[in-house]
Design an enzyme around this catalytic site. Structure first.
Site, PDB file in Angstrom:
ATOM      1  N   ASP A   1      -2.025  25.349   9.625  1.00 55.96           N
ATOM      2  CA  ASP A   1      -2.869  24.360  10.293  1.00 55.96           C
ATOM      3  C   ASP A   1      -2.628  24.364  11.801  1.00 55.96           C
ATOM      4  O   ASP A   1      -2.916  23.384  12.483  1.00 55.96           O
ATOM      5  CB  ASP A   1      -2.656  22.957   9.717  1.00 55.96           C
ATOM      6  CG  ASP A   1      -1.230  22.452   9.881  1.00 55.96           C
ATOM      7  OD1 ASP A   1      -0.371  23.215  10.370  1.00 55.96           O
ATOM      8  OD2 ASP A   1      -0.970  21.291   9.510  1.00 55.96           O
TER       9      ASP A   1
ATOM     10  N   ASN B   1      -1.510  19.159  15.837  1.00 60.51           N
ATOM     11  CA  ASN B   1      -1.374  20.582  16.134  1.00 60.51           C
ATOM     12  C   ASN B   1      -2.687  21.176  16.663  1.00 60.51           C
ATOM     13  O   ASN B   1      -3.756  20.674  16.343  1.00 60.51           O
ATOM     14  CB  ASN B   1      -0.957  21.345  14.863  1.00 60.51           C
ATOM     15  CG  ASN B   1       0.501  21.162  14.542  1.00 60.51           C
ATOM     16  OD1 ASN B   1       1.317  20.957  15.430  1.00 60.51           O
ATOM     17  ND2 ASN B   1       0.848  21.223  13.264  1.00 60.51           N
TER      18      ASN B   1
ATOM     19  N   CYS C   1       7.111  16.783  17.957  1.00 63.17           N
ATOM     20  CA  CYS C   1       7.150  17.430  16.655  1.00 63.17           C
ATOM     21  C   CYS C   1       8.434  16.968  15.981  1.00 63.17           C
ATOM     22  O   CYS C   1       9.267  16.312  16.603  1.00 63.17           O
ATOM     23  CB  CYS C   1       7.118  18.954  16.825  1.00 63.17           C
ATOM     24  SG  CYS C   1       6.901  19.888  15.287  1.00 63.17           S
ATOM     25  N   HIS C   2       8.609  17.287  14.710  1.00 62.20           N
ATOM     26  CA  HIS C   2       9.866  16.915  14.050  1.00 62.20           C
ATOM     27  C   HIS C   2      10.592  18.124  13.486  1.00 62.20           C
ATOM     28  O   HIS C   2      11.500  17.991  12.662  1.00 62.20           O
ATOM     29  CB  HIS C   2       9.618  15.874  12.954  1.00 62.20           C
ATOM     30  CG  HIS C   2       8.483  16.205  12.043  1.00 62.20           C
ATOM     31  ND1 HIS C   2       7.567  15.271  11.632  1.00 62.20           N
ATOM     32  CD2 HIS C   2       8.079  17.372  11.487  1.00 62.20           C
ATOM     33  CE1 HIS C   2       6.667  15.826  10.850  1.00 62.20           C
ATOM     34  NE2 HIS C   2       6.965  17.102  10.736  1.00 62.20           N
TER      35      HIS C   2
ATOM     36  N   HIS D   1       7.172  24.989  17.589  1.00 54.22           N
ATOM     37  CA  HIS D   1       7.190  25.913  16.455  1.00 54.22           C
ATOM     38  C   HIS D   1       7.792  27.256  16.844  1.00 54.22           C
ATOM     39  O   HIS D   1       7.566  28.267  16.161  1.00 54.22           O
ATOM     40  CB  HIS D   1       5.786  26.104  15.859  1.00 54.22           C
ATOM     41  CG  HIS D   1       5.308  24.912  15.095  1.00 54.22           C
ATOM     42  ND1 HIS D   1       4.245  24.969  14.209  1.00 54.22           N
ATOM     43  CD2 HIS D   1       5.725  23.615  15.058  1.00 54.22           C
ATOM     44  CE1 HIS D   1       4.032  23.778  13.672  1.00 54.22           C
ATOM     45  NE2 HIS D   1       4.929  22.938  14.186  1.00 54.22           N
TER      46      HIS D   1
ATOM     47  N   ASP E   1       9.914  24.898  11.974  1.00 59.61           N
ATOM     48  CA  ASP E   1       8.744  25.743  11.738  1.00 59.61           C
ATOM     49  C   ASP E   1       8.831  27.093  12.432  1.00 59.61           C
ATOM     50  O   ASP E   1       7.996  27.966  12.185  1.00 59.61           O
ATOM     51  CB  ASP E   1       7.478  25.010  12.185  1.00 59.61           C
ATOM     52  CG  ASP E   1       7.199  23.788  11.330  1.00 59.61           C
ATOM     53  OD1 ASP E   1       7.249  23.914  10.099  1.00 59.61           O
ATOM     54  OD2 ASP E   1       6.946  22.708  11.887  1.00 59.61           O
TER      55      ASP E   1
END
Length: 469
Positions: free
Chosen positions: A121, A155, A176-177, A203, A262
């Site tokens: 995504d 995102n 982000c986490h 990411h 990620d």
């Protein structure tokens, strides 16, 4: 800022899991528990259900939150102090559409799947609708709430933060986490107290510091394990359980630091060529979150959550109390979490609290580089650690090794810049150039046919977002 009664808007508030985490955090932070929360989503049923749950949640905690629903971006933004964007333009239907067209023309998992960008995504080549939405929100903030903070949650955070920060003058930060992946690594090593730091791009972050409280370098322990880790013993508990997958260890051996969150999904084609390859490196039976099997699992989980939220809203309307809701599914654990006194782990509300109350807090933030990581372009968003107090950011000195900068970050940043160039100029030539170098491309005719079918849809959907109120 230092004022009570904030106005905070959540765009994409129909995303119930995220919205309820944010709202529960507002309830639990006393200095913010009298805020006015504005919910905005194009799906009226879902946002109304979130409103029902939000009111019950506020009552459960004895907070003084007030809520309203806005029908337009302008209505949500105007007068706001903070704007949180978690919206996905076109939803999963659009993701499926552009991916299916890509696969029709020979591009497994769609054309957005590229080296260092495989998260399903996290579109950046076909998401002109999402980029249009980002700019639309940002420019609405410029006009109707020029002092507001824009918090990017949707995102792609890398491209979105870069786009908004370079095209507008608003105050913004991306969150982000993924950095919580550090916890899995620490648990694996049997370490409960430690110091850590990450750095890179969203990411694409790396564990740049990992020590005990006494200062012992925990990379010494990682290196010992790396020599003996047996890939065949890795058994993921779900498609997203990849922090200790074979590919994570391979990336560590290649780049010299451990990939976090990620980043593990954003490897190279070596690990993503087909389903068999994904299963080899990300574990059976799913082959990671971004295989056709893993992503199907995720979308089905989301659908179940939507149905449960609908059920919850109906039960609450009938008089059932929020702490009495039960499903017999993992959703119960999520509900137990938001009803506990513990914060959700999302950074948005603690960040707002630090800005408003001048209370120092440590965050992992996405902001323009401007020299924060050496040898990385200044006009691109990086993800690094910072202490925030009021509107002052103190960025931690972050050393990212040359190999990661040159072999990972620079190629990923180039892709982001190419994608943004194509979007801003509404020019498909950069897209064609990317595809001509794609390992899945067999001919220029393949590229031409793909673009002629896909990009009229991409352009049309972007225009639809532009025309929405």
């Amino acid at each position: 800022m230092g004022k009570a009664g904030l106005r905070v808007s959540i765009i994409g508030a129909g995303s119930a899991v995220f919205s309820m985490k944010i709202i529960s955090d507002f309830c639990k932070v006393s200095s913010l528990s009298d805020s006015n929360i504005v919910l905005m989503d194009i799906d009226k049923t879902r946002v109304e259900n979130v409103l029902v749950l939000a009111k019950e949640l506020s009552q459960y905690f004895g907070a003084k939150l007030t809520f309203e629903i806005a029908d337009t971006i302008k209505g949500a933004v105007e007068g706001s102090d903070f704007v949180i964007n978690t919206a996905m333009a076109g939803g999963h239907g659009y993701l499926d559409l552009v991916r299916s067209i890509g696969e029709k023309h020979g591009y497994y998992r769609g054309i957005d799947a590229q080296n260092y960008n495989f998260v399903s995504d996290y579109l950046n080549l076909t998401n002109w609708n999402q980029m249009t939405l980002f700019l639309k929100i940002a420019r609405t903030i410029e006009k109707y709430a020029p002092e507001a903070w824009y918090l990017q949650a949707a995102n792609p955070v890398l491209e979105g933060t870069t786009l908004v920060s370079t095209q507008t003058g608003i105050k913004m930060v991306g969150f982000c986490h993924g950095h919580y992946g550090v916890e899995a690594l620490a648990k694996f090593l049997g370490v409960s107290e430690y110091e850590w730091q990450v750095g890179g791009v969203n990411h694409g972050i790396w564990l740049t510091k990992f020590t005990t409280k006494e200062g012992k370098n925990l990379y010494e322990e990682i290196e010992k394990v790396a020599q003996n880790v047996k890939y065949e013993e890795f058994k993921p508990s779900n498609p997203f359980d990849d922090q200790l997958s074979p590919v994570a260890w391979e990336m560590y051996k290649m780049y010299g630091l451990f990939p976090v969150g990620d980043t593990v999904r954003n490897s190279t084609w070596k690990y993503h060529r087909n389903l068999e390859t994904k299963i080899k490196w990300y574990g059976a039976p799913w082959g990671g979150a971004d295989s056709e099997i893993g992503w199907k699992w995720y979308v089905e989980q989301l659908a179940q959550v939507v149905n449960v939220i609908d059920m919850f809203a109906k039960m609450l309307r009938s008089g059932v109390k929020i702490n009495e809701l039960k499903t017999g599914t993992p959703i119960d654990d999520y509900l137990k979490e938001i009803l506990s006194e513990k914060l959700s782990g999302e950074q948005h509300v603690p960040f707002i609290n630090s800005v408003v109350t001048n209370t120092p807090g440590r965050f992992v933030v996405n902001v323009l580089n401007n020299g924060k990581i050496k040898n990385v372009d200044n006009d691109v968003a990086v993800e690094i650690c910072a202490t925030v107090c009021g509107e002052k950011f103190e960025f931690e000195e972050t050393h990212v090794p040359e190999r990661i900068v040159n072999w990972y970050l620079k190629p990923r940043i180039l892709l982001a810049k190419q994608a943004l160039d194509a979007f801003l100029n509404k020019n498909v030539k950069p897209i064609a150039d990317i595809l001509e170098r794609d390992p899945r491309t067999k001919s220029s005719e393949q590229v031409e046919k793909l673009i002629s079918e896909l990009y009229p849809i991409v352009i049309k959907k972007a225009k639809e977002i532009e025309e929405q109120e």
